[in-house]
Every structure is written in structure tokens, then in C-alpha cells.
Design a protein around this motif. Structure first.
Motif, short mmCIF file in Angstrom:
data_model
loop_
_atom_site.label_atom_id
_atom_site.label_comp_id
_atom_site.label_asym_id
_atom_site.label_seq_id
_atom_site.Cartn_x
_atom_site.Cartn_y
_atom_site.Cartn_z
N SER A 1 -5.90 -92.83 27.54
CA SER A 1 -5.16 -91.73 28.16
C SER A 1 -3.69 -92.08 28.34
O SER A 1 -3.31 -93.25 28.48
CB SER A 1 -5.78 -91.38 29.52
N PRO B 1 -4.75 -97.47 28.90
CA PRO B 1 -4.05 -96.24 29.26
C PRO B 1 -2.64 -96.51 29.75
O PRO B 1 -2.29 -97.63 30.12
CB PRO B 1 -4.93 -95.67 30.38
N LYS C 1 -9.86 -89.94 28.54
CA LYS C 1 -9.14 -89.14 27.55
C LYS C 1 -8.75 -87.75 28.06
O LYS C 1 -8.30 -86.91 27.30
CB LYS C 1 -10.01 -88.98 26.29
#
Length: 300
Positions: free
Chosen positions: A224, A191, A294
Motif C-alpha cells: 500500500s 508499504p 492494498k
């Protein structure tokens, strides 16, 4: 190192175009349970020995050796490595994450979406800042137009701070997120947290960060990404407590010239405090929980 035997997650911390190290950030992270390695990759004005003087053709293999060294250290969890970079260090953080899958989380503050040119004494040169496998990486050239130069000269003789943002905007206005100079952020194995000030006057970090998000979305990046944009805040938007007795950096004296970073002191201070909490929350999610989150909203 934090207290206890570990193994501890670790963050690699990269400073910007002034070179040197941000040791206070490593100490701050250690106080919150993360090992922190503040790494110099060129000395700049810091005078650090055994480092290149200038930000010119720094081999990415240097950072690969640092990652290997970290993984060999007792008390370090070599599977939980983050990188946190500021300005040119934010550019580098994205580049390292895209190059080395051992990096599992990236925090990029006031970043560039492109590889920028090298620097000598904080002045751009016609050489790349980075090399990989013996080859200089393609880079963006700044474009100073005549009116920009005259405007900056007028500010200089009046001893007023001037902005470098226009030259960076014009250097990339005909490029897109897939240009060969763009950092392939879709290769990052984890992420991302992007942190920018909406009044950044050094370069267009908000525009760059939005390009990163766009490229990640286009590639269906499985991790993410969160983009934090702070109003009335300039280039130095991250990590409080570095200079506790001084106001936030809104400009820099470079010889007789004054360079504007943008922002207002009170907004800058609040953004630094808020972004620190966001960094801690991001590291907790990324290095201590499931990496494949996510549900973060990338919008400013």
C-alpha cells in the motif's frame, strides 16, 4: 525503548538538512510501544562528534551497519524495522527502503523523489549527498535563473523570507520518474506513507510525492501507499511536541537571510497533530499486522 521485554518493532528516525538527531521523536514513539533510534548521519549545525560535518557523499553502507546493529539488540524485533525521515531525511528514507529489504515500512515526510545534491553549511554543492558501493549516486542540480536570484536578493535586503522552490522545480522540470536520479521506490519491500504540505516553499514536496505514487502504480508495487496532503501547510508537517513552547517553524534564519518553509501556524499545528495519528495507524498496520495491505487510497 518502550516498557516491557519485547521484542518491539523499531523505527529509525532521520532528520533533515540541518543534520543532528530528532531525539524527541524517538521518545515519543517509545511511549507508544515502538523502539525508536534517532540517527545522526551528518552533524550540520548540531556539533555531534564522530559524524561528517556536511551532507556530502554519505555512504549508504553506514545505514546497513545500523540495521545490522538493531537486529542484534535484545528486545528488538529485527524483522519489523521502519524508517521515518523528514525533508532530506525523507529522501533518504525512500532511498534506504529501496536499497535494503530489511526495512519493512517507510514514512517519508516532505520528501524528494530524486537524489538531490550534497550540502555544505546548508548550501548546495556539486557533489552527491550519497554513495553506494564506493560510487556517488547520480543527483539533480539546482537551477537558479537570473530573475529568481534578483527576486531573492530584493527579499534579502528587505529582510523578508524567500522561497527555494523555484530552483528545485526548474532542476527537475525536464526529468521524469524514471530518470537515473529518481529514487527506485518500486524496490521498497513494504508499504509507504507520504506526508506533505501543499504550501511547501522549500521544495516541491507535493509534486515529488505524486511522482513517487505514479512510479509505484506504474510498477504494480504490491504494497500500500498513502499520500497525505495538508492545505495551507508548509515544509515541517510531521511530529508534534518537538518544540512545545514555540510556534510551528514557518521560516528559518540562515545567517542574515530568511528562508521560507511555507504554511500558516494554525494549519501547521493541526497538520502535525493529525499526521502523528496517521503515522501511529500506519505503523500499527505495517509492523503489527499484514504487510501486504492494498486498500489505501493514494489520492490527496
Amino acid at each position: 525503548m518502550p516498557p516491557g521485554t519485547g521484542p518491539h518493532p523499531v523505527a529509525l528516525i532521520l532528520n533533515g538538512s540541518d543534520g543532528g538527531m530528532r531525539e524527541c521523536a524517538a521518545s515519543l514513539l517509545a511511549s507508544r510501544g515502538y523502539a525508536g533510534l534517532s540517527l545522526a548521519y551528518f552533524s550540520g549545525s548540531s556539533g555531534i562528534e564522530d559524524c561528517p560535518r556536511d551532507l556530502i557523499e554519505i555512504p549508504l553502507e553506514y545505514f546497513a551497519s545500523v540495521i545490522q546493529w538493531l537486529q542484534a539488540q535484545k528486545g528488538i524485533d529485527g524483522q519489523k524495522i521502519a524508517v521515518i525521515g523528514f525533508s532530506r531525511g525523507g529522501e533518504l528514507a525512500l532511498l534506504l527502503g529501496a536499497t535494503f529489504p530489511e526495512i519493512k515500512a517507510v514514512v517519508s515526510c516532505s520528501p524528494s523523489a530524486y537524489v538531490q545534491s550534497g550540502l555544505r553549511s546548508m548550501q548546495p554543492v556539486s557533489q552527491s549527498a550519497w554513495t553506494y558501493q564506493g560510487k556517488p549516486l547520480p543527483y539533480v542540480q539546482l537551477k537558479w535563473e537570473f530573475l529568481d536570484v534578483m527576486r531573492n536578493f530584493w527579499l534579502f535586503i528587505r529582510h523578508k523570507p524567500f522561497s527555494g522552490k523555484a530552483a528545485f522545480v526548474k532542476g527537475t522540470q525536464n526529468l521524469n520518474e524514471t530518470d537515473e536520479t529518481a529514487i527506485p521506490v518500486e524496490n521498497i519491500s513494504g508499504p509507504l506513507l507520504l506526508i506533505v504540505g501543499k504550501d511547501d516553499q522549500l521544495w516541491p514536496s507535493e509534486f515529488y510525492a505524486e511522482l513517487v505514487v505514479k512510479r509505484l502504480k506504474k510498477s504494480n508495487h504490491p504494497y500500500s501507499v498513502k499520500l497525505l496532503c495538508y492545505e495551507r501547510t508548509g515544509h515541517f508537517v510531521c511530529f508534534p511536541y518537538g518544540l512545545p513552547s514555540l510556534p510551528p517553524a514557518l521560516e528559518l534564519a540562515a545567517g542574515p537571510a530568511l528562508i521560507s518553509f511555507g504554511g500558516e501556524a494554525s494549519f501547521q499545528a493541526r497538520a502535525s497533530a493529525d499526521s502523528w495519528q496517521e503515522i501511529l495507524a500506519f505503523l500499527a498496520r505495517s509492523l503489527r499486522d499484514d504487510l501486504r495491505e492494498k486498500n489505501a487510497d493514494p489520492a490527496c
